[in-house]
Scaffold this motif. Structure first.
Motif, PDB file in Angstrom:
ATOM      1  N   UNK A 136       0.836  -1.202   0.000  1.00 14.75           N
ATOM      2  CA  UNK A 136       0.000   0.000   0.000  1.00 14.75           C
ATOM      3  C   UNK A 136       0.876   1.260   0.000  1.00 14.75           C
ATOM      4  N   UNK A 137       1.997   1.184   0.670  1.00 20.46           N
ATOM      5  CA  UNK A 137       2.918   2.325   0.739  1.00 20.46           C
ATOM      6  C   UNK A 137       3.463   2.696  -0.647  1.00 20.46           C
ATOM      7  N   UNK A 138       3.799   1.679  -1.448  1.00 19.55           N
ATOM      8  CA  UNK A 138       4.481   1.940  -2.717  1.00 19.55           C
ATOM      9  C   UNK A 138       3.593   1.870  -3.960  1.00 19.55           C
ATOM     10  N   UNK A 139       2.391   1.302  -3.862  1.00 19.35           N
ATOM     11  CA  UNK A 139       1.533   1.160  -5.041  1.00 19.35           C
ATOM     12  C   UNK A 139       1.257   2.475  -5.782  1.00 19.35           C
ATOM     13  N   UNK A 140       1.041   3.605  -5.075  1.00 21.24           N
ATOM     14  CA  UNK A 140       0.790   4.853  -5.808  1.00 21.24           C
ATOM     15  C   UNK A 140       1.929   5.240  -6.761  1.00 21.24           C
ATOM     16  N   UNK A 141       3.163   4.837  -6.462  1.00 21.79           N
ATOM     17  CA  UNK A 141       4.285   5.143  -7.351  1.00 21.79           C
ATOM     18  C   UNK A 141       4.148   4.445  -8.700  1.00 21.79           C
ATOM     19  N   UNK A 142       3.336   3.378  -8.735  1.00 21.98           N
ATOM     20  CA  UNK A 142       3.221   2.578  -9.951  1.00 21.98           C
ATOM     21  C   UNK A 142       1.804   2.619 -10.539  1.00 21.98           C
ATOM     22  N   UNK A 143       1.069   3.693 -10.211  1.00 22.12           N
ATOM     23  CA  UNK A 143      -0.200   3.943 -10.878  1.00 22.12           C
ATOM     24  C   UNK A 143      -1.425   3.311 -10.254  1.00 22.12           C
ATOM     25  N   UNK A 144      -1.332   2.906  -8.991  1.00 25.32           N
ATOM     26  CA  UNK A 144      -2.483   2.280  -8.319  1.00 25.32           C
ATOM     27  C   UNK A 144      -2.805   3.024  -7.027  1.00 25.32           C
ATOM     28  N   UNK A 145      -4.074   3.370  -6.879  1.00 25.78           N
ATOM     29  CA  UNK A 145      -4.541   4.040  -5.667  1.00 25.78           C
ATOM     30  C   UNK A 145      -5.243   3.012  -4.777  1.00 25.78           C
ATOM     31  N   UNK A 146      -4.675   2.683  -3.595  1.00 23.99           N
ATOM     32  CA  UNK A 146      -5.271   1.647  -2.742  1.00 23.99           C
ATOM     33  C   UNK A 146      -6.291   2.191  -1.746  1.00 23.99           C
ATOM     34  N   UNK A 147      -7.324   1.398  -1.524  1.00 25.20           N
ATOM     35  CA  UNK A 147      -8.261   1.566  -0.414  1.00 25.20           C
ATOM     36  C   UNK A 147      -8.195   0.281   0.401  1.00 25.20           C
ATOM     37  N   UNK A 148      -8.231   0.381   1.732  1.00 22.83           N
ATOM     38  CA  UNK A 148      -8.042  -0.784   2.588  1.00 22.83           C
ATOM     39  C   UNK A 148      -9.299  -1.050   3.405  1.00 22.83           C
ATOM     40  N   UNK A 149      -9.780  -2.294   3.350  1.00 21.78           N
ATOM     41  CA  UNK A 149     -10.948  -2.721   4.125  1.00 21.78           C
ATOM     42  C   UNK A 149     -10.473  -3.631   5.257  1.00 21.78           C
ATOM     43  N   UNK A 150     -10.822  -3.271   6.510  1.00 23.61           N
ATOM     44  CA  UNK A 150     -10.342  -3.991   7.691  1.00 23.61           C
ATOM     45  C   UNK A 150     -11.473  -4.148   8.711  1.00 23.61           C
ATOM     46  N   UNK A 151     -11.324  -5.054   9.681  1.00 17.74           N
ATOM     47  CA  UNK A 151     -12.325  -5.159  10.751  1.00 17.74           C
ATOM     48  C   UNK A 151     -12.254  -3.951  11.685  1.00 17.74           C
ATOM     49  N   UNK A 152     -13.416  -3.557  12.179  1.00 16.46           N
ATOM     50  CA  UNK A 152     -13.493  -2.389  13.075  1.00 16.46           C
ATOM     51  C   UNK A 152     -13.010  -2.716  14.477  1.00 16.46           C
TER      52      UNK A 152
END
Length: 430
Positions: free
Chosen positions: A29-45
């Motif tokens: 997730x830290x590096x994906x934006x450098x390669x053209x991908x915008x991440x969204x993260x789904x996790x338990x509350x």
């Protein structure tokens, strides 16, 4: 400007969770934006994490959207069977002579009633939440990462609802091929259900990721469109920095991480105990350091041996502090399950070990993927859980090098394991 593609990461482990389970996708997730991908993260509350490391939250960019829904986990019920069953949260349990009747019963319940694992109760509410979310928000791909492999059941349901949305099933560990699977005391019907679900995930996911070469090959044999992307190390700026040690410093062998009974290198403890008895110089200068969660029964046995005065047990430390302890060590220990079926497991810590420039001693099955990495990088030596004399010879050679002041090596070809390069490889696969 070309807009980034959007990718949804479905994961149970996320800061403030500590331990190895959180590292892989935290770094992607830290590096994906450098390669053209915008991440969204789904996790338990409201997850029940076995290890907490609040410092990892600093590595999550404020630009990353985090979405959550509640989870119910049955661990309070499981802990009725004994305090050691808290290990279940981390995929551990007692084996052999160390098992009480309560432990045996709880393992049976875990394997046969919670399929594939105790986080299965998060599947239905997550699918309900994400169906609505994905219908309202455009994404190009989504990822499920396990264990817990219940995450892949979320993926199966979403892929049926959104067949054109690309699904990446990431296996940080195998499912039915993991070493402890045979210890789950499964009924025939439960075993069939595990295997059928695994097969369905492999055949339905557009991409299956493995963390080792052997696992990727095994997954392909089971019908998966599989690729290997190993774990890695984040920074290289600290590599090969010689540590200034005082004259009264110790020759330190360190284990960083979680060590359970199934990966306990008893042969190493016997070698070290014999050296402590035979060599006064070694006894006075040797230190065995543990950083992380070490099974209590392992510690008890070590502390009843000649090693007892050499042990320094620091317990669980934050990821950054654990890395400092690696830097201040002279020899780093990594262990794997001894059976041949585990040759594809590559513990994530090996890559951070590589980044220190220190020698690594490894235990596991013959011709393992870890051995392949150590041979290719010239960073250490791999042993099976046998060969007492060879292990002793290696330890003594490292001790002699340390006494002469030669405590660093120069691993080769390790840039392929940098988190940025691994994320580049992921983006190319996507």
């Amino acid at each position: 400007m070309i807009d980034n593609k959007k990718i949804l990461i479905i994961t149970y482990y996320w800061p403030p969770a500590g331990g190895p389970g959180v590292q892989r996708w935290l770094k992607f997730v830290k590096y994906l934006p450098e390669f053209g991908w915008k991440p969204t993260v789904f996790i338990p509350e409201n997850p029940s994490y076995p290890i907490i490391d609040k410092t990892l939250a600093k590595e999550v960019s404020t630009d990353v959207e985090i979405i959550k829904t509640k989870i119910w986990e049955p661990y309070q019920i499981a802990e009725f069977f004994g305090k050691d069953n808290k290990k279940f949260k981390a995929g551990q349990f007692d084996v052999g002579e160390n098992q009480s009747w309560k432990s045996k019963l709880s393992i049976w319940v875990r394997g046969n009633f919670f399929i594939p694992d105790a986080r299965v109760f998060w599947v239905k509410p997550s699918v309900k939440f994400l169906k609505k979310y994905l219908a309202e928000n455009h994404f190009d791909a989504f990822v499920t990462t396990g264990p817990p492999h219940s995450m892949h059941l979320i993926g199966l349901n979403l892929k049926k609802e959104f067949p054109n949305l690309k699904w990446v099933a990431d296996f940080r560990d195998p499912w039915t091929e993991i070493s402890y699977y045979k210890h789950l005391k499964l009924t025939k019907s439960a075993d069939e259900k595990h295997r059928n679900l695994e097969r369905e995930v492999f055949k339905t996911a557009d991409i299956t990721l493995a963390t080792s070469y052997s696992d990727a090959e095994n997954f392909r044999k089971k019908g998966a469109h599989a690729f290997c992307i190993t774990n890695g190390f984040d920074e290289v700026k600290q590599m090969f920095q010689a540590q200034q040690k005082s004259k009264d410093s110790k020759f330190t062998l360190s284990y960083i991480g979680v060590l359970e009974q199934l990966r306990n290198p008893e042969i190493l403890w016997k070698v070290l105990a014999e050296l402590m008895r035979e060599d006064e110089n070694f006894k006075n200068k040797f230190e065995l350091k543990f950083v992380g969660r070490i099974d209590g029964r392992i510690l008890e046995k070590i502390e009843r041996s000649a090693l007892k005065d050499a042990v320094k047990n620091l317990g669980y430390l934050s990821h950054s502090k654990a890395n400092k302890e690696m830097q201040q060590s002279d020899l780093l220990l990594i262990t794997n399950f001894p059976d041949a079926g585990s040759k594809g497991i590559i513990p994530g810590k090996i890559f951070e070990y590589l980044a220190t420039g220190k020698q690594i001693i490894s235990f596991g099955p013959p011709e393992s993927d870890v051995k392949k990495i150590l041979d290719e990088t010239a960073a250490g030596k791999h042993f099976i859980y046998d060969g007492f004399a060879e292990v002793k010879e290696f330890i003594l050679a490292q001790f002699e090098q340390w006494q002469q002041g030669n405590i660093l090596t120069k691993p080769q070809n390790i840039e392929q394991f940098s988190r940025r390069n691994l994320t580049k490889k992921l983006s190319e696969i996507l």
